[in-house]
Design an enzyme around this catalytic site. Structure first.
Site: not given
Ligand code: F6R
Length: 634
Positions: A2, A27, A80, A106-107, A509, A513, A516, A532, A629
């Protein structure tokens, strides 16, 4: 998660609030709202207008455009969802029963259940499912008590009421409060969630993050945990948790201003993938200039004794940052020879390993705001400080893309990944920046501790110098290739990613990707693990993407890939062209480079493949559902 904004000054508040929220949409973006207060006259309560809309901020903007929201003071929120579905009745601001107090938060208020019960016993009726709604009701109650004690309805009383209420709250939060009886005051408070006040000309804007201040001011006052501030047109009064007045000189925001711009790209994510060659070039120019002195291969903020004093490393991170940390751990162990462990920050905070001496703790977070990573680092610092033996003293390093973030304020030693602001929720270019930070660290450790010969170090440095050019041709050629392949697999239900050694984290990774942004189920496995259990999933409907780079595990990965092919899986190879074309059904070819630097390249086809699948499916690539984000809740 948020984002919150509060503004007070001489201009109309609503456009400023919307402008700030636009920069905070990363956010959270499942609903948004704002409340403004218009002064009606001396001794009259202000007119409170509250507007809320489900979905993206653009819905709120349209609503405000149509219905208006007058006043020179206001608070705003982009959500969020944590408690309660993303519906209008759960969107902030929340008010007390008479709509006299409005709050954005926010929180998470962890003890909201008991507070809610107590308020309900008092006769309060709740209209939302959120934890936040307890706050306006509690403030309203305290305002009533204070007025019964003889205090008049002024900003000092509002401040006192908020100070009393935050003593009752448990959890990490940042909040902003307005009250109709003080139509020229806002009270803001923070506890373990970011909040920064921007000081403009006769106006103040307070927000969860500095981008919201873009175009408003560069003079900022970041708030500390436990602080409460009263904002009026006359100035700011700042108080600590004990209620003592604080005096702090504002600082100047450096490089924190940006306006989101996609250039000619369809999405920010695609633009950010294409920025990676430049980021690599910058890193090389900064850290590996030609004519490198052998003794200091990569400029990092430590002296030699630091590298010699470390016996082991532990890395704390979440999500993509954790994948970068896994590549980092490989480099630090296999190249620099230092035992290194990687932890999910969210797990580490509640089950840390026994304290070990001479340990470097690294926190990796692109945003610098991830609640779990910050809390895990704080917990580790505390328990080390509690130990008298100097061998156990905290030795901390943060790796982040946001040098003005909470992480940078929490930890003195910071490596800046220097990737520039990333807007797409799926991390791409910042992952590359994190990888480079680990290469720099590993080279330094290897050089200072003499765990590698000068020749080996030089060879790695030279390989790294070639990365920008390789990346440039990769992003150019793979955009089309990945798009073609993505169209073939756009409707698939599951994808398996395989990698080994230094490329196992890249398989993780790649899967993250895809999950998400395309909402397709995907898993990354170390290729040797396939037999396994996961191999049971395979048939002709499950594509397998296999990262096979010449090096110590090359033949092993090829064998593991054959095992998948024998189960009819469609096999896509991320491998140099000549090596794999007999095994793989399709190729996302990468240049033949040393295995040690290969993750810097193998990740690109993964990013592009996921991007094109999501774009082809018509999904919101930059703001995928349910994500944000910056993950500022536990
Ligand atoms: C994936 C992604 C998330 C962040 C994770 C940690 O694309 O963006 O998995 O990597 O939320 O975020 P940071 O790096 O900001 O601690």
């Amino acid at each position: 998660m948020c984002g919150i904004v509060a503004v007070i000054g001489s201009r109309e508040a609503a456009p400023l609030l919307l402008g700030g929220l636009r920069q905070l949409e990363y956010r959270g973006y499942d609903s948004a709202g704002l409340a403004t207060l218009k002064i009606l006259g001396n001794d009259q309560p202000g007119l409170l207008t509250c507007r809320k809309a489900k979905g993206k901020l653009v819905n709120l903007s349209s609503l405000v455009e149509e219905d208006g929201s007058p006043g020179h003071l206001g608070i705003g929120h982009t959500r969020w969802a944590t408690h309660g579905k993303p519906e209008v009745h759960n969107a902030h601001p929340h008010t007390d029963s008479l709509s006299r107090v409005a709050v954005v938060q926010n929180g998470i208020i962890e003890n909201y259940r008991s507070l809610k019960q107590e308020l309900e016993t008092d006769g309060v009726e709740f209209v939302s499912d959120t934890d936040t709604e307890v706050i306006p009701h509690l403030i309203s109650r305290e305002l009533r008590y204070l007025q019964e004690e003889g205090l008049s309805a002024n900003e000092a009383t509002l401040l006192k009421a908020v100070q009393r209420v935050i003593k009752q709250l448990k959890g990490a939060y940042a909040l902003a409060v307005i009250w109709v009886d003080t139509p020229d005051a806002i009270v803001v408070a923070r506890n373990q969630a970011p909040l920064v006040i921007g000081l403009g000309e006769g106006e103040f804007l307070c927000a969860s993050d500095t981008p919201a201040l873009a175009g408003f001011t560069k003079t900022i006052l970041p708030m500390e945990d436990g602080e409460v501030a009263l904002l009026t047109p006359l100035g700011i009064e700042l108080y600590n948790h004990q209620g003592d007045r604080q005096q702090r000189t504002p600082s100047l925001l450096t490089g924190g201003e940006y306006f989101a711009d996609k250039s000619n790209f369809r999405h920010f994510m695609l633009k950010e993938i294409h920025e990676q060659p430049d980021i690599a070039e910058l890193w090389v120019a900064r850290h590996l200039p030609a004519g490198l002195p052998e003794e200091a291969p990569v400029a990092l903020p430590f002296d030699s004794s630091f590298y010699e004093s470390i016996d082991q490393i532990q890395i704390l991170a979440c999500g993509t940052s954790r994948h970068a940390a896994l590549v980092g751990a490989y480099l630090l162990e296999q190249f620099a020879g230092i035992p290194t462990s990687v932890f999910y920050a969210s797990e580490f905070r509640y089950s840390p390993p026994p304290l070990a001496p001479n340990t470097l703790t690294i926190g990796v977070t692109q945003s610098g705001e991830t609640a779990d990573t910050l809390a895990a680092l704080a917990m580790e610092t505390q328990r080390r400080k509690a130990n008298q033996d100097p061998a156990f003293a905290p030795r901390l390093l943060g790796i982040t893309n946001r040098t003005e973030s909470s992480l940078a304020r929490q930890i003195p030693n910071i490596l800046d990944t220097g990737a520039g602001i990333e807007i797409g929720v799926a991390a791409t270019k910042t992952f590359l920046g994190q990888l480079f930070a680990f290469y720099g660290l590993a080279i330094n450790f290897a050089a200072r501790r003499k765990s590698r010969s000068s020749q080996e170090i030089l060879s790695l440095c030279n390989d790294l110098r070639s990365v920008p050019n390789h990346l440039r041709s990769l992003v150019d050629t793979h955009d089309e290739l990945a798009e073609e392949l993505a169209h073939i697999f756009a409707e698939t239900q599951d994808v398996i990613f395989l990698g080994r050694g230094i490329n196992y984290p890249i398989a993780l990774e790649g899967a993250l990707k895809l999950k998400e942004i395309s909402y397709i189920h995907a898993e990354g496995y170390p290729a040797g693990e396939l037999k396994h259990g996961p191999i049971a999933l395979l048939d002709q409907r499950v594509p397998v993407i296999s990262i096979a780079v010449p090096g110590i595990v090359f033949d092993k990965v090829l064998s593991n890939s054959q095992e998948a092919k024998a189960r009819d899986a469609q096999l896509i190879g991320v491998t140099p062209d000549l090596q794999g074309d007999e095994i793989f059904d399709s190729l996302l070819p990468i240049p033949e480079v040393s295995e040690l630097i290969s993750p810097l390249l193998t990740v690109v086809p993964m990013q592009l493949f996921s991007y094109h699948i999501a774009a082809h499916r018509g999904l919101d690539v930059d703001q995928p559902r349910n994500l944000a984000k910056s993950v500022t809740v536990e």
